[in-house]
Design an enzyme around this catalytic site. Structure first.
Site, PDB file in Angstrom:
ATOM      1  N   ASP A 278       3.550  -3.247 -21.252  1.00 28.29           N
ATOM      2  CA  ASP A 278       3.093  -1.762 -21.668  1.00 28.29           C
ATOM      3  C   ASP A 278       5.010  -1.185 -21.692  1.00 28.29           C
ATOM      4  O   ASP A 278       5.751  -1.302 -20.009  1.00 28.29           O
ATOM      5  CB  ASP A 278       2.699  -1.597 -21.079  1.00 28.29           C
ATOM      6  CG  ASP A 278       1.506  -1.798 -22.096  1.00 28.29           C
ATOM      7  OD1 ASP A 278       0.916  -2.353 -23.704  1.00 28.29           O
ATOM      8  OD2 ASP A 278       0.200  -1.499 -21.609  1.00 28.29           O
ATOM      9  N   LYS A 279       5.327   0.537 -21.448  1.00 27.44           N
ATOM     10  CA  LYS A 279       6.172   0.789 -21.495  1.00 27.44           C
ATOM     11  C   LYS A 279       5.996   1.110 -19.725  1.00 27.44           C
ATOM     12  O   LYS A 279       7.248   0.899 -18.996  1.00 27.44           O
ATOM     13  CB  LYS A 279       6.459   1.872 -21.392  1.00 27.44           C
ATOM     14  CG  LYS A 279       7.334   3.434 -21.530  1.00 27.44           C
ATOM     15  CD  LYS A 279       7.100   4.591 -22.081  1.00 27.44           C
ATOM     16  CE  LYS A 279       8.591   5.926 -21.605  1.00 27.44           C
ATOM     17  NZ  LYS A 279       8.316   7.450 -22.273  1.00 27.44           N
TER      18      LYS A 279
END
Length: 248
Positions: free
Chosen positions: A109-110
């Site tokens: 994920d970011k």
């Protein structure tokens, strides 16, 4: 090189010509040819070892040997090689010009940091991600706490999420707000959902190990090629007798 057919846009991406999305535009624009014939259909497939692919008349080829490297991904960076909104992507952190066709194996994920593998070999990358390979993933998790060890028992036993039961996870409580957890699945946002299910939302998530690979002292935002012992470990894990080699 494998004789397996692959989509033309994937071939162009692995050859370092463009991202898959941009490659699709090149195909539709009539700039790509296969065996001397212009191709505009996105569903077109090619055999890398048999077909000749060219962009604007210039031959496109795949690397002779697969390349494997790891990145210590920082927070705030998307696990993609291209983003139409021009947000920061991992492509800017790895040597795509030196090793055309690099792409991430799986994703983080970011806001998740840590170990992210890259390869130029799609078949091996898919093997690494296949559930039958049981590739373990170890994370350091900081949660909203305080957290007691007994609260981790549902994760150790296998907790049910909205998309089904999770396999039992190995959990070690390091302090009241930090857990080391190892899972063998790769569902979307799985670790975050597991901790949310026991009432402790994740504050920070860091992957320190993926299968036989560990970050070691690799600085955040930096990459390195896998060494010969890691390549051998990869080969052993995939139960293959093919020597993968390392491009330098």
């Amino acid at each position: 090189m494998s004789d397996d057919l692959m989509r033309l846009q994937r071939f162009l991406a692995r050859a370092g010509v463009a991202s898959r999305r941009h490659a699709e535009k090149l195909i539709e624009a009539g700039r790509v040819s296969v065996n001397g014939q212009v191709v505009t259909q996105l569903g077109t497939k090619v055999a890398p070892s048999q077909d000749s692919v060219a962009l604007d008349g210039k031959p496109c080829t795949l690397p002779d040997d697969p390349v494997f490297l790891m990145l210590n991904k920082p927070a705030g960076v998307l696990t993609t090689m291209y983003d139409p909104q021009r947000r920061p992507c991992v492509a800017a952190l790895v040597p795509t010009k030196t090793y055309p066709g690099l792409f991430p194996v799986g994703r983080l994920d970011k806001d998740t940091t840590g170990l992210l593998l890259f390869s130029t070999d799609g078949n091996i990358a898919n093997d690494l991600l296949h559930p039958s390979r049981h590739m373990s993933k170890t994370y350091l998790v900081q949660v909203q706490g305080p957290l007691a060890s007994a609260e981790l028992d549902p994760l150790r036993a296998g907790i049910r999420l909205e998309d089904g039961m999770c396999a039992p996870a190995r959990c070690q409580l390091l302090d009241k707000k930090t857990v080391r957890i190892t899972i063998h699945e790769g569902r979307k946002r799985q670790v975050k959902r597991m901790f949310l299910a026991i009432g402790h939302p994740v504050v920070r998530l860091h992957r320190e190990k993926f299968g036989p690979f560990t970050l070691g002292d690799l600085p955040e935002g930096q990459w390195r090629l896998l060494d010969s012992s890691e390549i051998e470990a990869l080969s052993t894990h995939l139960s293959t007798h093919t020597k993968l080699g390392i491009s330098k």
